[in-house]
Design a protein around this motif. Structure first.
Motif, mmCIF file in Angstrom:
data_model
loop_
_atom_site.group_PDB
_atom_site.id
_atom_site.type_symbol
_atom_site.label_atom_id
_atom_site.label_comp_id
_atom_site.label_asym_id
_atom_site.label_seq_id
_atom_site.Cartn_x
_atom_site.Cartn_y
_atom_site.Cartn_z
ATOM 1 N N LYS A 1 0.833 -1.188 0.055
ATOM 2 C CA LYS A 1 -0.230 -0.139 -0.021
ATOM 3 C C LYS A 1 0.924 1.244 0.046
ATOM 4 O O LYS A 1 1.944 1.198 0.746
ATOM 5 C CB LYS A 1 -0.744 -0.093 1.249
ATOM 6 C CG LYS A 1 -2.036 -1.133 1.262
ATOM 7 C CD LYS A 1 -2.995 -0.735 2.581
ATOM 8 C CE LYS A 1 -4.132 -1.456 2.562
ATOM 9 N NZ LYS A 1 -4.852 -1.257 3.646
ATOM 10 N N LYS A 2 0.251 2.244 -0.603
ATOM 11 C CA LYS A 2 0.989 3.706 -0.934
ATOM 12 C C LYS A 2 0.747 4.428 0.481
ATOM 13 O O LYS A 2 -0.507 4.133 0.820
ATOM 14 C CB LYS A 2 0.750 4.306 -1.976
ATOM 15 C CG LYS A 2 1.208 3.450 -3.421
ATOM 16 C CD LYS A 2 2.835 3.698 -3.296
ATOM 17 C CE LYS A 2 3.307 3.029 -4.943
ATOM 18 N NZ LYS A 2 4.764 3.062 -4.889
ATOM 19 N N TYR B 1 -10.240 3.044 -0.646
ATOM 20 C CA TYR B 1 -9.244 2.839 -2.019
ATOM 21 C C TYR B 1 -7.766 2.188 -1.572
ATOM 22 O O TYR B 1 -6.941 2.220 -2.434
ATOM 23 C CB TYR B 1 -9.352 4.048 -2.966
ATOM 24 C CG TYR B 1 -10.546 4.299 -3.719
ATOM 25 C CD1 TYR B 1 -10.983 3.473 -4.670
ATOM 26 C CD2 TYR B 1 -11.833 4.938 -2.782
ATOM 27 C CE1 TYR B 1 -12.210 3.578 -5.167
ATOM 28 C CE2 TYR B 1 -12.835 5.317 -3.487
ATOM 29 C CZ TYR B 1 -13.149 4.674 -4.641
ATOM 30 O OH TYR B 1 -14.264 4.725 -5.257
ATOM 31 N N PHE C 1 -5.298 2.947 0.234
ATOM 32 C CA PHE C 1 -4.056 3.777 0.574
ATOM 33 C C PHE C 1 -3.811 3.693 2.141
ATOM 34 O O PHE C 1 -4.841 3.898 2.637
ATOM 35 C CB PHE C 1 -4.158 5.103 -0.040
ATOM 36 C CG PHE C 1 -4.125 5.300 -1.511
ATOM 37 C CD1 PHE C 1 -3.218 4.951 -2.211
ATOM 38 C CD2 PHE C 1 -5.115 5.524 -2.160
ATOM 39 C CE1 PHE C 1 -2.952 5.001 -3.569
ATOM 40 C CE2 PHE C 1 -5.327 5.610 -3.760
ATOM 41 C CZ PHE C 1 -4.275 5.457 -4.337
ATOM 42 N N LEU D 1 -8.733 10.906 -7.326
ATOM 43 C CA LEU D 1 -8.137 9.376 -7.147
ATOM 44 C C LEU D 1 -7.327 9.364 -8.701
ATOM 45 O O LEU D 1 -6.379 8.530 -8.562
ATOM 46 C CB LEU D 1 -9.125 8.278 -6.923
ATOM 47 C CG LEU D 1 -9.701 8.170 -5.693
ATOM 48 C CD1 LEU D 1 -10.852 7.278 -5.450
ATOM 49 C CD2 LEU D 1 -8.672 7.602 -4.662
ATOM 50 N N ALA D 2 -8.090 9.719 -9.697
ATOM 51 C CA ALA D 2 -7.480 9.675 -11.110
ATOM 52 C C ALA D 2 -5.995 10.336 -11.078
ATOM 53 O O ALA D 2 -5.074 9.869 -11.601
ATOM 54 C CB ALA D 2 -8.396 10.331 -12.239
ATOM 55 N N ILE E 1 -4.214 11.056 -8.466
ATOM 56 C CA ILE E 1 -3.202 10.489 -7.616
ATOM 57 C C ILE E 1 -2.509 9.110 -8.249
ATOM 58 O O ILE E 1 -1.286 9.059 -8.221
ATOM 59 C CB ILE E 1 -3.824 10.031 -6.293
ATOM 60 C CG1 ILE E 1 -4.195 11.282 -5.471
ATOM 61 C CG2 ILE E 1 -3.007 8.899 -5.454
ATOM 62 C CD1 ILE E 1 -4.928 11.026 -4.103
ATOM 63 N N ARG E 2 -3.526 8.326 -8.891
ATOM 64 C CA ARG E 2 -2.846 7.271 -9.639
ATOM 65 C C ARG E 2 -1.935 7.720 -10.851
ATOM 66 O O ARG E 2 -0.947 7.178 -10.931
ATOM 67 C CB ARG E 2 -4.064 6.483 -10.102
ATOM 68 C CG ARG E 2 -5.036 5.842 -9.017
ATOM 69 C CD ARG E 2 -5.578 4.589 -9.591
ATOM 70 N NE ARG E 2 -6.639 4.085 -8.632
ATOM 71 C CZ ARG E 2 -7.845 4.309 -8.453
ATOM 72 N NH1 ARG E 2 -8.410 5.144 -9.230
ATOM 73 N NH2 ARG E 2 -8.659 3.911 -7.593
ATOM 74 N N LEU F 1 1.439 8.902 -9.374
ATOM 75 C CA LEU F 1 2.121 7.795 -8.721
ATOM 76 C C LEU F 1 2.722 7.015 -9.949
ATOM 77 O O LEU F 1 3.751 6.594 -9.962
ATOM 78 C CB LEU F 1 1.220 6.988 -7.767
ATOM 79 C CG LEU F 1 0.746 7.302 -6.395
ATOM 80 C CD1 LEU F 1 -0.069 6.554 -5.715
ATOM 81 C CD2 LEU F 1 2.245 7.523 -5.646
ATOM 82 N N ARG F 2 1.974 6.888 -10.829
ATOM 83 C CA ARG F 2 2.587 6.245 -12.176
ATOM 84 C C ARG F 2 3.723 6.548 -12.751
ATOM 85 O O ARG F 2 4.693 6.015 -13.150
ATOM 86 C CB ARG F 2 1.561 6.111 -13.136
ATOM 87 C CG ARG F 2 0.768 4.912 -13.347
ATOM 88 C CD ARG F 2 0.149 4.379 -14.852
ATOM 89 N NE ARG F 2 -0.821 5.455 -15.253
ATOM 90 C CZ ARG F 2 -2.056 5.710 -14.861
ATOM 91 N NH1 ARG F 2 -2.747 4.886 -13.978
ATOM 92 N NH2 ARG F 2 -2.732 6.680 -15.189
ATOM 93 N N ASN G 1 0.978 13.463 -17.599
ATOM 94 C CA ASN G 1 -0.020 13.260 -16.594
ATOM 95 C C ASN G 1 0.216 14.515 -15.331
ATOM 96 O O ASN G 1 0.264 14.297 -14.279
ATOM 97 C CB ASN G 1 -0.220 12.216 -15.929
ATOM 98 C CG ASN G 1 -0.414 11.138 -16.637
ATOM 99 O OD1 ASN G 1 -1.602 11.375 -17.528
ATOM 100 N ND2 ASN G 1 -0.036 9.949 -16.774
#
Ligand code: CA
Length: 230
Positions: A2-3, A25, A27, A110-111, A113-114, A117-118, A169
């Motif tokens: 988990k992040k 979600y 985290f 959330l989008a 954040i993802r 992180l990617r 992004n």
């Protein structure tokens, strides 16, 4: 694994909403309500990403970002109640990766954040090839291909598209892009940037009036990354 997300927000209801969301979600999170506490928590917990409110009781969130940037490249998403382009631009200029304005939708947060992180994971991979949907950049040969076909680009077009691909992004301000691609002294030459973005769009977008790669962030700059127009 988990992040760990570090929430820096003094507004109790917003903080609660973030905590509930992150828990749901999958985290992990830690929270700070002030600049001072945020710095201590950051140093002791080494989080993977920060969500930072700009208006904190003991000062400006931008100063916190500036301090963090001196020691870390951690992804930072700014949370601002102020629908103020100037605030957003200066937060991005001191090193925030992205922003979201309150009230925000949980899905949008959330989008982002993802995506952030990617991008962070990609940075860690030592490679000279980067892809974004049907675009591929090869840094060692200085080629960019679209659907496996080499694009004909001028040197500036190449540098600009390369900068976009490497910063996918992420919201980039006009000043940041001009400074990174054209260099010192060009930060205010918006027209250069607009012209080059237009020619790039003609070369890579299916429909340059409805771009899927280079999105305009009105009044702020551009955001690169593939999202299909619906
Ligand atoms: Ca606040």
């Amino acid at each position: 694994m988990k992040k760990l997300i570090h929430i820096v927000e003094d507004d109790t209801s917003v903080k609660k909403l973030l905590e509930i969301t992150f828990k749901e979600y999958e985290f992990n999170y830690i929270s700070s309500e002030s600049k001072k506490n945020a710095m201590l928590m950051f140093l002791s917990h080494s989080p993977n990403l920060m969500v930072v409110d700009l208006g904190l009781p003991d000062g400006d969130g931008k100063d916190l970002i500036k301090q963090i940037r001196e020691i870390s490249k951690i992804p930072i998403i700014v949370l601002t109640a102020r629908h103020d382009e100037k605030e957003i631009i200066s937060a991005l200029d001191v090193g925030a990766d992205d922003y979201i304005t309150k009230p925000f939708s949980v899905n949008e947060l959330l989008a982002r954040i993802r995506a952030t992180l990617r991008r962070d994971i990609k940075d860690e991979v030592l490679s000279d090839k980067f892809t974004c949907n049907e675009l591929e950049l090869n840094i060692s040969t200085r080629d960019i291909t679209l659907r496996n076909e080499k694009l004909k680009l001028t040197p500036i077009e190449y540098e600009l598209l390369k900068y976009f691909i490497l910063n996918a992004n992420k919201t980039l301000t006009h000043r940041q892009i001009l400074h990174e691609v054209w260099g010192t002294g060009y930060q205010n030459e918006m027209q250069y940037l607009r012209t080059y973005v237009n020619t790039l769009r003609k070369k890579i977008e299916k429909n340059s009036t409805r771009p899927e790669y280079i999105k305009t962030e009105s009044g702020i700059g551009y955001r690169f990354g593939f999202t299909k127009e619906s």
